[in-house]
Design a protein around this motif. Sequence first.
Motif, PDB file in Angstrom:
ATOM      1  N   VAL A  54      18.046  17.679   5.876  1.00  0.00           N
ATOM      2  CA  VAL A  54      18.803  16.459   6.170  1.00  0.00           C
ATOM      3  C   VAL A  54      18.257  15.804   7.434  1.00  0.00           C
ATOM      4  CG1 VAL A  54      21.084  15.494   6.628  1.00  0.00           C
ATOM      5  CG2 VAL A  54      20.843  17.371   5.007  1.00  0.00           C
ATOM      6  N   ALA A  55      17.787  16.618   8.361  1.00  0.00           N
ATOM      7  CA  ALA A  55      17.285  16.068   9.628  1.00  0.00           C
ATOM      8  C   ALA A  55      15.905  15.439   9.484  1.00  0.00           C
ATOM      9  CB  ALA A  55      17.250  17.170  10.685  1.00  0.00           C
ATOM     10  N   GLU A  56      15.191  15.824   8.435  1.00  0.00           N
ATOM     11  CA  GLU A  56      13.787  15.424   8.324  1.00  0.00           C
ATOM     12  C   GLU A  56      13.542  13.907   8.363  1.00  0.00           C
ATOM     13  OE1 GLU A  56      10.176  17.642   6.278  1.00  0.00           O
ATOM     14  OE2 GLU A  56      11.317  16.441   4.862  1.00  0.00           O
ATOM     15  N   PRO A  57      14.290  13.117   7.571  1.00  0.00           N
ATOM     16  CA  PRO A  57      14.018  11.668   7.621  1.00  0.00           C
ATOM     17  C   PRO A  57      14.167  11.090   9.026  1.00  0.00           C
ATOM     18  CG  PRO A  57      15.608  12.170   5.879  1.00  0.00           C
ATOM     19  CD  PRO A  57      15.359  13.438   6.620  1.00  0.00           C
ATOM     20  N   LEU A  58      15.065  11.649   9.812  1.00  0.00           N
ATOM     21  CA  LEU A  58      15.269  11.165  11.177  1.00  0.00           C
ATOM     22  C   LEU A  58      14.050  11.470  12.028  1.00  0.00           C
ATOM     23  CD1 LEU A  58      18.883  12.489  11.778  1.00  0.00           C
ATOM     24  CD2 LEU A  58      18.206  10.092  11.558  1.00  0.00           C
ATOM     25  N   ARG A  59      13.511  12.663  11.805  1.00  0.00           N
ATOM     26  CA  ARG A  59      12.352  13.082  12.584  1.00  0.00           C
ATOM     27  C   ARG A  59      11.141  12.245  12.222  1.00  0.00           C
ATOM     28  NH1 ARG A  59      11.901  15.767  16.619  1.00  0.00           N
ATOM     29  NH2 ARG A  59      10.556  17.469  15.994  1.00  0.00           N
ATOM     30  N   ILE A  60      10.998  11.909  10.918  1.00  0.00           N
ATOM     31  CA  ILE A  60       9.835  11.154  10.489  1.00  0.00           C
ATOM     32  C   ILE A  60       9.926   9.702  10.928  1.00  0.00           C
ATOM     33  CG2 ILE A  60       8.548  10.278   8.490  1.00  0.00           C
ATOM     34  CD1 ILE A  60       9.328  12.820   7.022  1.00  0.00           C
ATOM     35  N   HIS A  61      11.113   9.107  10.730  1.00  0.00           N
ATOM     36  CA  HIS A  61      11.200   7.658  10.915  1.00  0.00           C
ATOM     37  C   HIS A  61      11.720   7.228  12.285  1.00  0.00           C
ATOM     38  CE1 HIS A  61       9.989   6.746   6.870  1.00  0.00           C
ATOM     39  NE2 HIS A  61      10.757   7.727   6.459  1.00  0.00           N
ATOM     40  N   GLY A  62      12.652   7.989  12.821  1.00  0.00           N
ATOM     41  CA  GLY A  62      13.130   7.645  14.150  1.00  0.00           C
ATOM     42  C   GLY A  62      12.506   8.659  15.092  1.00  0.00           C
ATOM     43  N   GLY A  75      13.112   5.695   2.905  1.00  0.00           N
ATOM     44  CA  GLY A  75      13.692   6.420   4.027  1.00  0.00           C
ATOM     45  C   GLY A  75      14.024   5.500   5.176  1.00  0.00           C
ATOM     46  N   ASN A  76      13.501   4.267   5.160  1.00  0.00           N
ATOM     47  CA  ASN A  76      13.908   3.285   6.158  1.00  0.00           C
ATOM     48  C   ASN A  76      14.780   2.200   5.546  1.00  0.00           C
ATOM     49  OD1 ASN A  76      13.370   3.730   8.802  1.00  0.00           O
ATOM     50  ND2 ASN A  76      11.241   3.063   8.673  1.00  0.00           N
ATOM     51  N   ASP A  77      14.168   1.397   4.630  1.00  0.00           N
ATOM     52  CA  ASP A  77      14.921   0.299   4.011  1.00  0.00           C
ATOM     53  C   ASP A  77      15.486   0.721   2.673  1.00  0.00           C
ATOM     54  OD1 ASP A  77      13.358  -1.038   5.957  1.00  0.00           O
ATOM     55  OD2 ASP A  77      11.796  -1.342   4.440  1.00  0.00           O
ATOM     56  N   LEU A  78      14.725   1.557   1.972  1.00  0.00           N
ATOM     57  CA  LEU A  78      15.090   1.923   0.616  1.00  0.00           C
ATOM     58  C   LEU A  78      15.321   3.416   0.548  1.00  0.00           C
ATOM     59  CD1 LEU A  78      12.062   0.262  -1.204  1.00  0.00           C
ATOM     60  CD2 LEU A  78      14.250  -0.811  -0.716  1.00  0.00           C
ATOM     61  N   SER A  79      16.391   3.797  -0.121  1.00  0.00           N
ATOM     62  CA  SER A  79      16.654   5.216  -0.212  1.00  0.00           C
ATOM     63  C   SER A  79      17.216   5.504  -1.584  1.00  0.00           C
ATOM     64  CB  SER A  79      17.646   5.560   0.894  1.00  0.00           C
ATOM     65  OG  SER A  79      17.772   6.905   1.009  1.00  0.00           O
ATOM     66  N   MET A  80      16.859   6.647  -2.135  1.00  0.00           N
ATOM     67  CA  MET A  80      17.319   6.941  -3.494  1.00  0.00           C
ATOM     68  C   MET A  80      17.903   8.331  -3.596  1.00  0.00           C
ATOM     69  SD  MET A  80      15.474   6.214  -7.087  1.00  0.00           S
ATOM     70  CE  MET A  80      16.023   6.908  -8.645  1.00  0.00           C
ATOM     71  N   ILE A  81      19.035   8.407  -4.263  1.00  0.00           N
ATOM     72  CA  ILE A  81      19.632   9.696  -4.591  1.00  0.00           C
ATOM     73  C   ILE A  81      19.238   9.982  -6.028  1.00  0.00           C
ATOM     74  CG2 ILE A  81      21.794  10.931  -4.888  1.00  0.00           C
ATOM     75  CD1 ILE A  81      23.014   8.738  -2.984  1.00  0.00           C
ATOM     76  N   SER A  90       0.848  -1.194   0.000  1.00  0.00           N
ATOM     77  CA  SER A  90       0.000   0.000   0.000  1.00  0.00           C
ATOM     78  C   SER A  90       0.885   1.246   0.000  1.00  0.00           C
ATOM     79  CB  SER A  90      -0.861   0.013   1.260  1.00  0.00           C
ATOM     80  OG  SER A  90      -0.029   0.243   2.387  1.00  0.00           O
ATOM     81  N   ALA A  91       0.269   2.386  -0.291  1.00  0.00           N
ATOM     82  CA  ALA A  91       1.006   3.641  -0.314  1.00  0.00           C
ATOM     83  C   ALA A  91       1.679   3.891   1.034  1.00  0.00           C
ATOM     84  CB  ALA A  91       0.068   4.798  -0.665  1.00  0.00           C
ATOM     85  N   LYS A  92       0.970   3.537   2.100  1.00  0.00           N
ATOM     86  CA  LYS A  92       1.493   3.772   3.431  1.00  0.00           C
ATOM     87  C   LYS A  92       2.716   2.890   3.714  1.00  0.00           C
ATOM     88  CE  LYS A  92      -0.084   4.212   8.107  1.00  0.00           C
ATOM     89  NZ  LYS A  92      -0.876   3.422   9.037  1.00  0.00           N
ATOM     90  N   GLU A  93       2.603   1.618   3.297  1.00  0.00           N
ATOM     91  CA  GLU A  93       3.725   0.705   3.488  1.00  0.00           C
ATOM     92  C   GLU A  93       4.950   1.165   2.685  1.00  0.00           C
ATOM     93  OE1 GLU A  93       1.461  -3.540   4.357  1.00  0.00           O
ATOM     94  OE2 GLU A  93       1.378  -2.674   2.349  1.00  0.00           O
ATOM     95  N   MET A  94       4.694   1.670   1.472  1.00  0.00           N
ATOM     96  CA  MET A  94       5.810   2.168   0.658  1.00  0.00           C
ATOM     97  C   MET A  94       6.459   3.385   1.318  1.00  0.00           C
ATOM     98  SD  MET A  94       6.566   0.159  -1.673  1.00  0.00           S
ATOM     99  CE  MET A  94       7.869   1.080  -2.478  1.00  0.00           C
ATOM    100  N   ASP A  95       5.637   4.247   1.892  1.00  0.00           N
ATOM    101  CA  ASP A  95       6.165   5.397   2.627  1.00  0.00           C
ATOM    102  C   ASP A  95       7.136   4.955   3.709  1.00  0.00           C
ATOM    103  OD1 ASP A  95       5.406   7.720   1.548  1.00  0.00           O
ATOM    104  OD2 ASP A  95       3.525   7.904   2.680  1.00  0.00           O
ATOM    105  N   HIS A  96       6.751   3.861   4.365  1.00  0.00           N
ATOM    106  CA  HIS A  96       7.598   3.345   5.423  1.00  0.00           C
ATOM    107  C   HIS A  96       8.914   2.779   4.867  1.00  0.00           C
ATOM    108  CE1 HIS A  96       8.686   1.633   9.273  1.00  0.00           C
ATOM    109  NE2 HIS A  96       9.050   0.553   8.606  1.00  0.00           N
ATOM    110  N   HIS A  97       8.811   2.058   3.742  1.00  0.00           N
ATOM    111  CA  HIS A  97      10.030   1.506   3.127  1.00  0.00           C
ATOM    112  C   HIS A  97      11.000   2.620   2.743  1.00  0.00           C
ATOM    113  CE1 HIS A  97       9.041  -2.680   2.963  1.00  0.00           C
ATOM    114  NE2 HIS A  97       7.931  -2.493   2.277  1.00  0.00           N
TER     115      HIS A  97
END
Lengths: 313, 358
Positions: free
Chosen positions: B114-122, B90-96, B81-88
């Motif tokens: 740069v700090a944002e992914p940390l705030r969202i996921h951790g 920035g957590n498991d998958l990351s793209m430059i 689902s879109a939500k599950e992909m959101d979780h992937h």
Amino acid sequence: MTERKKIIQVQHLKQYFSPGKPNEVRAVDDISFDIYEGETFGLVGESGSGKSTTGRSIIRLYNPTSGKILFEGQDISKIKNHSKDMLHFRRNMQMIFQDPYASLDPRMKVKDIIAEGLDVHGLVKNDQERDQRVKELLKVVGLNPDHVTRYPHEFSGGQRQRIGIARALAVDPKFIIADEPISALDVSIQAQVVNLMKDIQRKNNLTYLFIAHDLSMVKYISDRIAVMHHGQLMELGSADAVYNHPLHPYTKSLLSAVPLPDPEIERRRTRLPYDSSIENNTHDQRQLREIGDGHYVFCSEEEVDGYKEQMQK
Amino acid sequence: MSDNILEVKNLNINFKTFAGTVQAIRDVSFNLKKGETLAIVGESGSGKSVTTRSIMGLLASNAVIEHGEILFKGQDLLKESAKEMDHHRGNDLSMIFQDPMTSLDPTMTIGKQVAEPLRIHGKISKEKALKRAQEVLELVGIPNAKNRMKDFPHQFSGGQRQRIVIAIAIVNYPEILIADEPTTALDVTVQAQIIDLMRELQEKLETSIIFITHDLGVVAGIADRVAVMYAGKIIEVGTVDEIFYQPKHPYTWGLLSSMPTLDTKGAKLSSIPGTPPDLLDPPKGDAFAPRNPYAMQIDLEAQPPFFKVSDTHYAATWLLHPDAPKVQPPAPIVKRAQEYAHLMQTGAVDTPSEGSQN
Ligand SMILES: Nc1ncnc2c1ncn2[C@@H]1O[C@H](COP(=O)(O)OP(=O)(O)OP(=O)(O)O)[C@@H](O)[C@H]1O
Ligand SMILES: Nc1ncnc2c1ncn2[C@@H]1O[C@H](COP(=O)(O)OP(=O)(O)OP(=O)(O)O)[C@@H](O)[C@H]1O
Ligand SMILES: [Mg+2]
Ligand SMILES: [Mg+2]
């Protein structure tokens, strides 16, 4: 030697951002060089060294903090807006931007992006001629002429960069600043575009300022090369001199890092680090000084003899 | 489960446009092992970005995935689902991304971005996140990072923006890092630093990397394996040595022959003449045939299947068919093979993978 015509003269150019503040950046810090008509002048150097800022200053996107830039002998800061001279300047100096995404208007069709200059400078008589010219230009840069009605986002990265090149070529300029024009292209197309830029240069007596970090390509295309570091020029000379007989340690370090398409060589590669402390340990002023014929090195008076000796070897 | 962290199977992706349907990805399959670096190279427009964007679940709105599976640790990402992909992400998958300017928010300071992914996921405090952001910005080589945290993207050079994008991608230690031309805007020294940084990341965390680049020098230095794409297909895949020293596909030959070396001068660079096919209407046979000096009648009639060269090396060209005539590759390719054979004789390199490994 006969006097060659200087199309660009950069004299003690300084370009600072946020001067005096903690985030001050001395992007360009007192550089001088000339570009001769018909030549390709390569500008290389590490990221953030001030290459794009130099190009942008030359095309008048910034007002210099100090120093002067002359185009065909005329001080560009003195050209009045909306004057005939300005129109001449705008047509004859074109820039191919580093970032093909940011430099193409996403709401415009490709044909209108390319034809913008043609319209501004009244270079085509009617729509039919306009379409004809746009299609020609697309072919020249290796894009499908049938794609004229597409929007930029419908192209891949490399395809977009070629749209930028077609746009610059459209108005038949005398001088083109190419800011990393080929780094987004795959190698087979890089070769096509570079061959193309050379062909057009010969035909139209074009002059290029070619900014790049791909040193093998810069060497291939350039007549002379300047090496930039922290807003200053470290070395300037013929492409052959700078590549095959580099003198400044920064140039040597840069060359030692050029990756080659050979896994074995890469596994065994050692890079020469650059120790910038050599820039601090002299008393008199460091500036570009001529060591050999047309080969300049950024150094102090006392270092000149050492470099001259090195060159003899 | 195999040691593959990612398996892409028979992927087909189309784009709906005014002019018709663009068949951008045409039956692409490949694997990615844990801790390895796979480089994807190939013609501009061949589908490198689209393939990797599909893994991230970030395709343009006019894209249609016709067919295929993208298995991450055995789980099909195309079914998430879109939500599950959101979780992937920035957590498991990351793209430059290839375009640093559009992947940065022009209105947000770089420190915050740069700090944002940390705030969202951790769930860590703002101060800690900013501190870590500064560390990562220093790590990727932004000078005076401490004082420039509050500057905006347009205040940085092309290469610096790219490094900021890299900082965002690695701040959360992803399992798979996809880098779409991450170093094309960088000079060789910084490029080398970034590559070292990725290697370090890989050694410490066993990150798997998909690296897209036009720079074959970079590929030679960073890749374990290489996949070569042309017109929406992978046409050759092998270990880095197999692709650079014993390539089998005529497109790979052309690609390796068009590199200038530091001593090419004056003469025209060799290039592959012609343009790639229109993917609105892909040809019936081998898409490279019209530009292929080695093309045979069959290339115009049927698409070549993958022929096995070794356990790790496959190429889709009719030249590998047992009945095909023997041809002489271009001179630079022959030279590569000879140099490699010489290296192997003198024991300078490890034995190749032919039949032995895996
Ligand atoms: N949104 C879209 N609509 C229509 N066509 C698209 C769209 N996005 C990509 N394409 C097409 O899909 C094909 C593959 O594009 P992709 O961006 O994957 O190429 P690439 O291999 O990454 O090329 P490059 O090296 O130039 O970045 C191209 O022909 C491109 O024109
Ligand atoms: N508008 C701006 N405001 C503040 N600083 C800027 C601005 N533009 C550039 N800079 C800074 O000036 C310096 C030189 O940037 P410039 O873009 O000229 O570098 P470059 O040599 O082109 O690098 P790259 O190879 O990465 O493109 C960098 O430190 C950059 O952060
Ligand atoms: Mg730049
Ligand atoms: Mg791409």
